[in-house]
Motif scaffolding. Sequence first.
Motif, PDB file in Angstrom:
ATOM      1  N   SER A  38       0.874  -1.176   0.000  1.00 39.25           N
ATOM      2  CA  SER A  38       0.000   0.000   0.000  1.00 39.25           C
ATOM      3  C   SER A  38       0.908   1.222   0.000  1.00 39.25           C
ATOM      4  O   SER A  38       2.031   1.174   0.510  1.00 39.25           O
ATOM      5  CB  SER A  38      -0.900   0.017   1.239  1.00 39.25           C
ATOM      6  OG  SER A  38      -1.811  -1.057   1.219  1.00 39.25           O
ATOM      7  N   ALA A  66      -4.856   2.619   5.442  1.00 36.92           N
ATOM      8  CA  ALA A  66      -5.851   2.908   4.404  1.00 36.92           C
ATOM      9  C   ALA A  66      -6.542   4.243   4.672  1.00 36.92           C
ATOM     10  O   ALA A  66      -6.774   5.034   3.748  1.00 36.92           O
ATOM     11  CB  ALA A  66      -6.872   1.781   4.325  1.00 36.92           C
ATOM     12  N   ARG A 103      -6.424   7.610   2.215  1.00 34.81           N
ATOM     13  CA  ARG A 103      -7.607   8.311   1.688  1.00 34.81           C
ATOM     14  C   ARG A 103      -7.554   9.801   2.046  1.00 34.81           C
ATOM     15  O   ARG A 103      -8.023  10.646   1.283  1.00 34.81           O
ATOM     16  CB  ARG A 103      -8.882   7.681   2.238  1.00 34.81           C
ATOM     17  CG  ARG A 103      -9.151   6.269   1.736  1.00 34.81           C
ATOM     18  CD  ARG A 103     -10.516   5.764   2.164  1.00 34.81           C
ATOM     19  NE  ARG A 103     -10.719   4.389   1.745  1.00 34.81           N
ATOM     20  CZ  ARG A 103     -10.494   3.332   2.520  1.00 34.81           C
ATOM     21  NH1 ARG A 103     -10.080   3.507   3.780  1.00 34.81           N
ATOM     22  NH2 ARG A 103     -10.689   2.113   2.065  1.00 34.81           N
ATOM     23  N   SER A 133      -4.313   5.597  -6.256  1.00 35.71           N
ATOM     24  CA  SER A 133      -4.678   4.493  -5.370  1.00 35.71           C
ATOM     25  C   SER A 133      -5.330   4.962  -4.072  1.00 35.71           C
ATOM     26  O   SER A 133      -5.783   4.134  -3.272  1.00 35.71           O
ATOM     27  CB  SER A 133      -3.433   3.664  -5.027  1.00 35.71           C
ATOM     28  OG  SER A 133      -2.501   4.443  -4.289  1.00 35.71           O
ATOM     29  N   ARG A 157      -8.592   3.593  -3.011  1.00 40.75           N
ATOM     30  CA  ARG A 157      -8.560   2.189  -2.567  1.00 40.75           C
ATOM     31  C   ARG A 157      -7.795   2.047  -1.258  1.00 40.75           C
ATOM     32  O   ARG A 157      -7.352   0.945  -0.918  1.00 40.75           O
ATOM     33  CB  ARG A 157      -7.900   1.320  -3.636  1.00 40.75           C
ATOM     34  CG  ARG A 157      -8.529   1.415  -5.018  1.00 40.75           C
ATOM     35  CD  ARG A 157      -7.956   0.366  -5.969  1.00 40.75           C
ATOM     36  NE  ARG A 157      -6.517   0.506  -6.135  1.00 40.75           N
ATOM     37  CZ  ARG A 157      -5.934   1.308  -7.031  1.00 40.75           C
ATOM     38  NH1 ARG A 157      -6.691   2.066  -7.821  1.00 40.75           N
ATOM     39  NH2 ARG A 157      -4.624   1.367  -7.129  1.00 40.75           N
ATOM     40  N   ARG A 166      -4.059   0.823  -1.573  1.00 36.66           N
ATOM     41  CA  ARG A 166      -3.723  -0.579  -1.858  1.00 36.66           C
ATOM     42  C   ARG A 166      -3.355  -0.783  -3.325  1.00 36.66           C
ATOM     43  O   ARG A 166      -4.079  -0.359  -4.223  1.00 36.66           O
ATOM     44  CB  ARG A 166      -4.894  -1.485  -1.480  1.00 36.66           C
ATOM     45  CG  ARG A 166      -5.182  -1.528   0.019  1.00 36.66           C
ATOM     46  CD  ARG A 166      -6.326  -2.496   0.339  1.00 36.66           C
ATOM     47  NE  ARG A 166      -6.553  -2.601   1.770  1.00 36.66           N
ATOM     48  CZ  ARG A 166      -7.390  -1.812   2.459  1.00 36.66           C
ATOM     49  NH1 ARG A 166      -8.076  -0.872   1.798  1.00 36.66           N
ATOM     50  NH2 ARG A 166      -7.537  -1.961   3.746  1.00 36.66           N
ATOM     51  N   ASP A 196      -2.060  -3.757  -6.312  1.00 36.09           N
ATOM     52  CA  ASP A 196      -2.161  -5.186  -6.603  1.00 36.09           C
ATOM     53  C   ASP A 196      -0.793  -5.846  -6.441  1.00 36.09           C
ATOM     54  O   ASP A 196       0.235  -5.174  -6.298  1.00 36.09           O
ATOM     55  CB  ASP A 196      -2.674  -5.390  -8.028  1.00 36.09           C
ATOM     56  CG  ASP A 196      -4.118  -4.941  -8.191  1.00 36.09           C
ATOM     57  OD1 ASP A 196      -4.863  -4.978  -7.195  1.00 36.09           O
ATOM     58  OD2 ASP A 196      -4.484  -4.527  -9.316  1.00 36.09           O
TER      59      ASP A 196
END
Length: 406
Positions: free
Chosen positions: A174, A205, A209, A216, A219, A222, A224
């Motif tokens: 992340s 997270a 934000r 990202s 999300r 995060r 992939d």
Amino acid sequence: MSHILRAMALTATLAAPLVALPQIAAAQEGSPFQVVLRINDGVITRYEMEQRKLFLKLLRVPGDPEAEALKGLTQDRLATAEAKRFGLRLTREQLNAGMEEFAARAQLTADQFVEALAQAGVSMETFRDFVGNGLLWRELVRGRYVGTFSITETEIDRAIVSATVNTAMQLLLSEIILPVQGDPEAQHELARQLRRDISTEDGFAAAARRYSASPSAGRGGRLDWTPTSELPPQIVELVLALGPGQVSEPVTLPSAVAVFQLRDVVEDKTASAPLVQVEYAEFLLANTPDVQARAAALHNRVDTCKDLYEEARGLPESQLKVETRTVPELPADVALQLAQLDPGEYSTAITRGGARVFLMLCARGPKLETAIDRAAIREQLVSRRLTLLAEAYLEELRSEAIIVTP
């Protein structure tokens, strides 16, 4: 001034031990000449501390500036005494050449570099001593240890294998990308605070934000699963030292500061892990409020990177750049974005010189017939060995010194 300081940050690689500054007796409390530490027969003054702190901030050296300044100046005193014991001195030519080489990393002459530092409040003597410290320390370490060890062909082979095997891994990361506008210190301090405060994936997270400028962010930062072969080597090295859930030290990127959280890591046993090469395009767009809509419209008009040449017809040559590089050669911010794209996809996360970069991945694949420079690998291994020996050398000097806080 800001672009000069960003260049300085990306090129700050000299160590900070070793040319003596004048020993000045302590004056009254609060004076620039107040002694903050006594080391054997030498002292560190408040003025030296403030100058070193400011210099390290300009170079964006990670860590607490005051602690790093005191550590570096302590090493100065210890190693200066050691150099005196061996009769080791720098010539004026050596020092001038070192200053020119250091300034050249920011694409400046030494005089231009000194002028830029003066505008930020750092004296020429601070720069001169910092560079001289690195040169003198290097001479001390090499004089003591070069010839006491050798790098075998087996070690070189092992390093070559390790460089490829280590890329055969997948990381689940992340990210939080903090944009820098003007003075970067506020974002560095925020990054350090986030690293101290975040202890869970949910906490990271939430911070992503709130603070992150990366696509990202929605999300929770995060990403992939990403092969390490597609990430900047300096970031791979940093996050592989973490345990799951831990947050990295701040990473300086062009015009941004980043922190990463390692969520998971697995070995990719099916990957042959060759050196990865990417072809990518950078098309500059005016950074107006409708830039995202214009980027989407541009993407709808082009199928491949070659189509961008038609879009750039009649525009300045600097508007479009298409390059092919191996991943280790990429700028860190570009490598991070390309790692998240498939061929034909784009990102607008990067700004440059007031413009928004339409970054498109053209192709990705192994670099074939990669030449292996064994002599360069040998030098890297020698440098790593000397770095370890230098740390032990300094610890030895520190253990024998009399260090007193007034």
